[in-house]
Structures are given as structure tokens and as C-alpha cells.
Scaffold this motif. Structure first.
Motif, PDB file in Angstrom:
ATOM      1  N   THR A 316       0.823  -1.209   0.000  1.00 48.00           N
ATOM      2  CA  THR A 316       0.000   0.000   0.000  1.00 48.00           C
ATOM      3  C   THR A 316       0.857   1.259   0.000  1.00 48.00           C
ATOM      4  OG1 THR A 316      -0.243  -0.170   2.408  1.00 48.00           O
ATOM      5  CG2 THR A 316      -2.011  -1.089   1.044  1.00 48.00           C
ATOM      6  N   GLY A 317       2.041   1.176   0.632  1.00 53.16           N
ATOM      7  CA  GLY A 317       2.952   2.315   0.605  1.00 53.16           C
ATOM      8  C   GLY A 317       3.466   2.589  -0.795  1.00 53.16           C
ATOM      9  N   TYR A 318       3.752   1.525  -1.550  1.00 51.28           N
ATOM     10  CA  TYR A 318       4.207   1.696  -2.933  1.00 51.28           C
ATOM     11  C   TYR A 318       3.075   2.211  -3.829  1.00 51.28           C
ATOM     12  CZ  TYR A 318       8.607  -0.715  -1.894  1.00 51.28           C
ATOM     13  OH  TYR A 318       9.840  -1.058  -1.394  1.00 51.28           O
ATOM     14  N   ILE A 319       1.864   1.751  -3.572  1.00 50.69           N
ATOM     15  CA  ILE A 319       0.725   2.255  -4.342  1.00 50.69           C
ATOM     16  C   ILE A 319       0.568   3.756  -4.122  1.00 50.69           C
ATOM     17  CG2 ILE A 319      -1.794   2.184  -4.566  1.00 50.69           C
ATOM     18  CD1 ILE A 319      -1.631  -0.822  -3.859  1.00 50.69           C
ATOM     19  N   GLU A 320       0.718   4.187  -2.872  1.00 52.29           N
ATOM     20  CA  GLU A 320       0.601   5.607  -2.561  1.00 52.29           C
ATOM     21  C   GLU A 320       1.757   6.401  -3.174  1.00 52.29           C
ATOM     22  OE1 GLU A 320      -0.569   9.312  -0.900  1.00 52.29           O
ATOM     23  OE2 GLU A 320      -1.576   7.525  -1.648  1.00 52.29           O
ATOM     24  N   PHE A 321       2.950   5.825  -3.170  1.00 49.14           N
ATOM     25  CA  PHE A 321       4.092   6.484  -3.813  1.00 49.14           C
ATOM     26  C   PHE A 321       3.812   6.714  -5.297  1.00 49.14           C
ATOM     27  CE2 PHE A 321       7.970   6.081  -6.364  1.00 49.14           C
ATOM     28  CZ  PHE A 321       8.755   7.107  -5.842  1.00 49.14           C
ATOM     29  N   TYR A 322       3.287   5.685  -5.974  1.00 49.86           N
ATOM     30  CA  TYR A 322       2.962   5.817  -7.395  1.00 49.86           C
ATOM     31  C   TYR A 322       1.875   6.867  -7.607  1.00 49.86           C
ATOM     32  CZ  TYR A 322       0.842   4.833 -11.897  1.00 49.86           C
ATOM     33  OH  TYR A 322       0.305   4.967 -13.147  1.00 49.86           O
ATOM     34  N   ARG A 323       0.838   6.850  -6.762  1.00 49.63           N
ATOM     35  CA  ARG A 323      -0.236   7.844  -6.895  1.00 49.63           C
ATOM     36  C   ARG A 323       0.321   9.255  -6.802  1.00 49.63           C
ATOM     37  NH1 ARG A 323      -3.120  11.422  -4.212  1.00 49.63           N
ATOM     38  NH2 ARG A 323      -2.003  10.993  -2.265  1.00 49.63           N
ATOM     39  N   GLN A 324       1.194   9.487  -5.854  1.00 53.98           N
ATOM     40  CA  GLN A 324       1.755  10.819  -5.681  1.00 53.98           C
ATOM     41  C   GLN A 324       2.595  11.225  -6.893  1.00 53.98           C
ATOM     42  OE1 GLN A 324       3.762  11.168  -1.890  1.00 53.98           O
ATOM     43  NE2 GLN A 324       1.967  10.543  -0.730  1.00 53.98           N
ATOM     44  N   GLU A 325       3.359  10.275  -7.448  1.00 48.67           N
ATOM     45  CA  GLU A 325       4.146  10.559  -8.639  1.00 48.67           C
ATOM     46  C   GLU A 325       3.237  10.920  -9.814  1.00 48.67           C
ATOM     47  OE1 GLU A 325       7.924  10.183  -9.349  1.00 48.67           O
ATOM     48  OE2 GLU A 325       7.432  11.011  -7.375  1.00 48.67           O
ATOM     49  N   LEU A 326       2.189  10.130 -10.015  1.00 44.58           N
ATOM     50  CA  LEU A 326       1.280  10.373 -11.130  1.00 44.58           C
ATOM     51  C   LEU A 326       0.519  11.673 -10.932  1.00 44.58           C
ATOM     52  CD1 LEU A 326       0.375   9.043 -13.785  1.00 44.58           C
ATOM     53  CD2 LEU A 326      -1.457   7.913 -12.503  1.00 44.58           C
ATOM     54  N   ASN A 327       0.145  11.951  -9.712  1.00 45.06           N
ATOM     55  CA  ASN A 327      -0.577  13.206  -9.438  1.00 45.06           C
ATOM     56  C   ASN A 327       0.333  14.415  -9.630  1.00 45.06           C
ATOM     57  OD1 ASN A 327      -3.048  14.560  -8.495  1.00 45.06           O
ATOM     58  ND2 ASN A 327      -1.792  15.131  -6.736  1.00 45.06           N
ATOM     59  N   ARG A 328       1.599  14.276  -9.250  1.00 49.43           N
ATOM     60  CA  ARG A 328       2.564  15.358  -9.449  1.00 49.43           C
ATOM     61  C   ARG A 328       2.700  15.702 -10.928  1.00 49.43           C
ATOM     62  NH1 ARG A 328       7.794  15.334 -10.793  1.00 49.43           N
ATOM     63  NH2 ARG A 328       7.946  13.067 -10.601  1.00 49.43           N
ATOM     64  N   LEU A 329       2.621  14.685 -11.770  1.00 51.03           N
ATOM     65  CA  LEU A 329       2.816  14.879 -13.208  1.00 51.03           C
ATOM     66  C   LEU A 329       1.546  15.316 -13.938  1.00 51.03           C
ATOM     67  CD1 LEU A 329       5.021  11.706 -13.772  1.00 51.03           C
ATOM     68  CD2 LEU A 329       5.801  14.074 -13.948  1.00 51.03           C
ATOM     69  N   THR A 330       0.382  14.959 -13.403  1.00 53.59           N
ATOM     70  CA  THR A 330      -0.873  15.226 -14.116  1.00 53.59           C
ATOM     71  C   THR A 330      -1.844  16.128 -13.359  1.00 53.59           C
ATOM     72  OG1 THR A 330      -2.050  13.320 -13.191  1.00 53.59           O
ATOM     73  CG2 THR A 330      -0.716  12.930 -15.174  1.00 53.59           C
ATOM     74  N   GLY A 331      -1.773  16.106 -12.032  1.00 52.56           N
ATOM     75  CA  GLY A 331      -2.725  16.856 -11.223  1.00 52.56           C
ATOM     76  C   GLY A 331      -4.102  16.237 -11.160  1.00 52.56           C
ATOM     77  N   ASN A 332      -4.253  14.985 -11.631  1.00 45.05           N
ATOM     78  CA  ASN A 332      -5.574  14.360 -11.729  1.00 45.05           C
ATOM     79  C   ASN A 332      -5.831  13.259 -10.703  1.00 45.05           C
ATOM     80  OD1 ASN A 332      -6.231  15.922 -13.984  1.00 45.05           O
ATOM     81  ND2 ASN A 332      -5.276  14.454 -15.393  1.00 45.05           N
ATOM     82  N   TYR A 333      -4.901  13.050  -9.782  1.00 45.80           N
ATOM     83  CA  TYR A 333      -5.040  11.899  -8.884  1.00 45.80           C
ATOM     84  C   TYR A 333      -4.871  12.312  -7.422  1.00 45.80           C
ATOM     85  CZ  TYR A 333      -4.843   9.338 -13.239  1.00 45.80           C
ATOM     86  OH  TYR A 333      -5.125   8.868 -14.503  1.00 45.80           O
ATOM     87  N   GLY A 334      -5.503  13.410  -7.061  1.00 45.95           N
ATOM     88  CA  GLY A 334      -5.396  13.911  -5.701  1.00 45.95           C
ATOM     89  C   GLY A 334      -6.275  13.189  -4.702  1.00 45.95           C
ATOM     90  N   ASN A 335      -7.291  12.475  -5.179  1.00 44.57           N
ATOM     91  CA  ASN A 335      -8.222  11.779  -4.294  1.00 44.57           C
ATOM     92  C   ASN A 335      -7.678  10.384  -3.999  1.00 44.57           C
ATOM     93  OD1 ASN A 335     -10.370  10.293  -3.171  1.00 44.57           O
ATOM     94  ND2 ASN A 335     -11.888  11.589  -4.197  1.00 44.57           N
ATOM     95  N   GLU A 336      -7.069  10.226  -2.835  1.00 44.65           N
ATOM     96  CA  GLU A 336      -6.415   8.965  -2.485  1.00 44.65           C
ATOM     97  C   GLU A 336      -7.410   7.816  -2.401  1.00 44.65           C
ATOM     98  OE1 GLU A 336      -3.708   7.027   1.156  1.00 44.65           O
ATOM     99  OE2 GLU A 336      -4.099   9.190   1.090  1.00 44.65           O
ATOM    100  N   GLN A 337      -8.580   8.039  -1.818  1.00 41.14           N
ATOM    101  CA  GLN A 337      -9.561   6.977  -1.661  1.00 41.14           C
ATOM    102  C   GLN A 337     -10.088   6.500  -3.012  1.00 41.14           C
ATOM    103  OE1 GLN A 337     -10.064   5.499   1.100  1.00 41.14           O
ATOM    104  NE2 GLN A 337     -11.774   4.136   0.567  1.00 41.14           N
ATOM    105  N   LEU A 338     -10.374   7.444  -3.906  1.00 39.98           N
ATOM    106  CA  LEU A 338     -10.829   7.074  -5.245  1.00 39.98           C
ATOM    107  C   LEU A 338      -9.736   6.306  -5.976  1.00 39.98           C
ATOM    108  CD1 LEU A 338     -12.800   7.212  -7.639  1.00 39.98           C
ATOM    109  CD2 LEU A 338     -11.800   9.442  -8.224  1.00 39.98           C
TER     110      LEU A 338
END
Length: 393
Positions: A316-338
Motif C-alpha cells: 500500500t505504501g508503494y501504491i501511494e508512492f505511485y499515486r503521488q508521482e502520477l498526481n505530481r505529473l498530471t494533477g488528476n489523482y489527488g483523491n487517495e480513496q478514489l
């Protein structure tokens, strides 16, 4: 045309010159060296199924580039036509016996393999990026069913063919891989216009596609349960059976999410790190299964392959790391629960499709790595179902 003709200096020179028209290429000599094809599942399964020699062939190429002497070790990848691969997989389904034989046949050209001969060439030709290997030439000869990739030999690299060594995948390598694939996903959202969309048509995942193949998902899952019952336990299988019966429900959400060009085979069989780079840089190859899906799909596969049981708690920590990377690049993945809910649904898709197909082959010719990877995958569903509200349990 015999494979040996591909190794002649004149043929290699034309390949290289066509690929680099801005340079003057002259090939003086071509030698050969052995390349292990055992890590390539499609090459292994297709061996002997076509008149051409299929697989990877090592070439030592001496040439001049703009009159400068050069010598490079390259690999010639000779690809089977997608028709050949689809027919071969139908044969595997038939070897598994009924009911899979009858269920599989109507969908034989819809499982993602029909255009494998051309998708990889499209990606290398039109979407070259740093994480891909260096390409020296491509050939698409439809009349003779010849499809070639001339690429760098992956030497002086780390973690090549490391699918049986998950312990070597340290946090540094995992995070570098997740960062690199996040960059790819962010750069290729919503079908890059340069790609010829006719090669991504009927078998691109969607609600309609998943519903159309519903009988196949049932057949593949039943086959997997029969052949690997210690891992496909009733508890594990229940989530996938729920997915099959609720495709409309979970795809209502997936349909609304941004799609990207995923690698769709993102695991240690198709990746390594160039050790001459500082720090080592990810190299991702074998793009023949590339398709469009939510970006989470690649990460489901990758973490299933690289995490041994003692590291499941890090998932789950790696999933969150990836989400943050993708959100940093796109701005479209700020909703962690979604994001985690979509990740769970992507994982359901992955289990039905990719592992269903894997198990069809595994039941005939076992893959030593597969039971471990599927066990890790089911831990993904267990962890995410607890986070997202026991979906499908």
C-alpha cells in the motif's frame, strides 16, 4: 525468406539506414552470438508453429555512421504474426479440454494477442522514450508476414530476467520503476494521436468488451481453480466471481477514469536497469501487449511480481508512492480513496484477464514463477478490499 537472410550486412544496413535517414550508415560485417530465448513466453510458445524462426538473435554489427567506425552488439527480434499467436493460444485452450475449449474459441482473436506483431513496432516507431531500449531498425512486411525489431543487446544491466529473484528488488529499484512508469503513463494519456488506432480496436478493455467476454472470464477462472486449487481458494476465487457478475457495476467507474497506453506486461521478465547510468535507469522492452487502460493496471502487475511475502505489508505504501508521482505529473489523482478504489477494480480486471490467460498456459507447461506471483496478487485484493470497504468479498 529464411531467418539467416536477416543477418546479412546488406539487409542490416538497409534496416539501419531506413531508421536513421538523416545519417549515412554502411555495414561492413555481421557476426552472431547466442541469446537465451527462454524468458520470452510468446517466443517459446510459438516455437515451431510457423515456417519462420521466431525469437531473439544476437548480432555483432560493425558499421560506419557518417564515416565514423562503430561496433555494436544488437538483438534481432523476429515476431510472429498475431494470427499465429492467437491460433497457438486457441490450441492451448483446446489442450486444457472442456469446457474451456468450447468457451475460448469464439473469443480467440479478442484476448489482446491478435495485433501483437504490429503494436510493438508502432510503439517503438512513434513513441520512443528514454525508458525504452535503443532501436536500430524496424521492419513491417505484411506480404511475407515479416515483422522485425533490431534493438540494442541488453548487456551491462542489472536485474535482467530476475522474475525468480524478487528478493533483489530493493526499495530503490521498485521506486525507480514506479517513477518511470508514472512518467510514461502521464505522457501517454488518452491515446496518443500518432498511433494507428486500427491496431487498438475490438480488444481494448472497456465495459462493453468485458461484458462481451464474460463467458470466457468464467471459463478461464474455472480452469485456474481446477489447476491451482491451493492458491485459487474459495475465499480468493469469490472476489473474482463477484467481479465477473458485476462487470457493469465496477466498469461504470472505470469508464469515467482517464486511460493511458499501458505496457500490459510490466514485470521483471521485460525490464532491467542500465547499470552504466548513475543512478541505474529503467529499460522496459517487449511492448507487443500494450493497450489502453487505467494506469493502475500496470502497477497491479508489477507489485504482484516483485513483492515476496515478507514485503506484502509494503504494497500500500508503494501504491501511494505511485499515486503521488502520477498526481505530481498530471494533477488528476489527488483523491487517495478514489485512486485505491480504481486500483482495486483494475486488479479485478487483471486477475480475470491476464492471470486467466497465464493459467491456461501454466496448466500445460508450468511457469515456476507463477504460483508465487498469483499468491501475491490475491494479497493485493485482500489488502485493497479492506481499505475500500470489502468490495467483492
Amino acid at each position: 525468406m529464411k531467418t539467416s537472410n536477416y543477418f546479412r550486412p546488406g539487409f542490416i544496413e538497409k534496416l539501419m539506414q531506413d531508421h536513421q535517414p538523416e545519417n549515412e550508415i554502411k555495414v561492413q560485417s555481421v557476426g552472431q552470438f547466442h541469446v537465451d530465448n527462454s524468458a520470452s513466453i510468446l517466443s517459446t510458445l510459438n516455437a515451431g508453429s510457423t515456417g519462420l524462426e521466431i525469437g531473439h538473435f544476437g548480432l555483432e554489427v560493425n558499421f560506419t555512421k557518417n564515416k565514423k567506425n562503430c561496433s555494436r552488439r544488437m538483438v534481432m527480434k523476429v515476431k510472429p504474426h498475431g494470427d499465429v499467436t492467437s491460433t497457438m493460444l486457441l490450441g492451448l485452450a483446446q489442450m486444457n479440454g472442456e469446457p474451456l475449449t468450447s468457451v475460448y474459441k469464439p473469443f480467440a482473436k479478442l484476448t489482446g494477442f491478435q495485433n501483437t506483431h504490429i503494436r510493438e513496432l508502432e510503439v517503438y516507431k512513434k513513441l520512443g522514450m528514454p525508458l525504452q531500449p535503443e532501436i536500430f531498425g524496424l521492419m513491417e512486411d505484411r506480404q511475407n508476414n515479416i515483422f522485425l525489431v533490431l534493438m540494442e543487446a541488453l548487456e551491462e544491466v542489472e536485474l535482467l530476467n530476475s522474475v525468480m529473484q524478487p528478493e533483489k528488488w530493493t526499495e530503490e529499484y521498485i521506486k525507480e520503476s514506479l517513477s518511470a512508469i508514472a512518467s510514461w503513463h502521464a505522457s501517454n494519456m488518452e491515446a496518443p494521436k500518432s498511433l494507428n488506432k486500427q491496431y487498438w480496436n475490438e480488444d481494448v478493455p472497456s465495459k462493453e468488451y468485458m461484458l462481451k467476454l464474460q463467458p470466457l472470464w468464467r471459463g478461464l477462472l474455472d480452469n485456474a481453480v481446477e489447476n491451482l486449487p491451493k492458491i485459487y481458494t474459495p475465499e480468493n476465487t469469490q472476489r473474482l466471481r463477484w467481479a465477473i457478475e458485476n462487470i457493469s457495476e465496477y466498469w461504470d467507474l472505470l469508464e469515467k477514469q482517464p486511460k493511458t497506453l499501458i505496457h500490459n506486461d510490466f514485470n521483471p521478465r521485460n525490464m532491467c536497469f542500465k547499470s552504466l547510468e548513475n543512478p541505474p535507469k529503467l529499460c522496459l522492452y517487449d511492448w507487443e501487449l500494450a493497450t489502453f487502460h487505467v494506469p493502475h493496471y500496470d502497477v497491479v502487475e508489477f507489485l504482484s511480481f516483485v513483492l515476496p511475502p515478507q514485503h506484502y505489508h509494503l504494497r500500500t505504501g508503494y501504491i501511494e508512492f505511485y499515486r503521488q508521482e502520477l498526481n505530481r505529473l498530471t494533477g488528476n489523482y489527488g483523491n487517495e480513496q478514489l485512486f485505491k478504489k480504481v486500483f482495486y477494480y483494475a486488479a479485478l480486471d487483471f486477475g480475470l484477464h491476464r492471470f486467466g490467460m497465464y493459467m491456461m498456459a501454466h496448466s500445460i507447461s508450468p511457469y515456476p514463477f507463477l504460483p508465487r506471483v498469483i499468491h501475491s496478487y490475491f494479497d493485493t485484493l485482500k489488502q485493497l478490499s479492506l481499505i475500500t470497504g470489502n468490495l467483492g468479498s
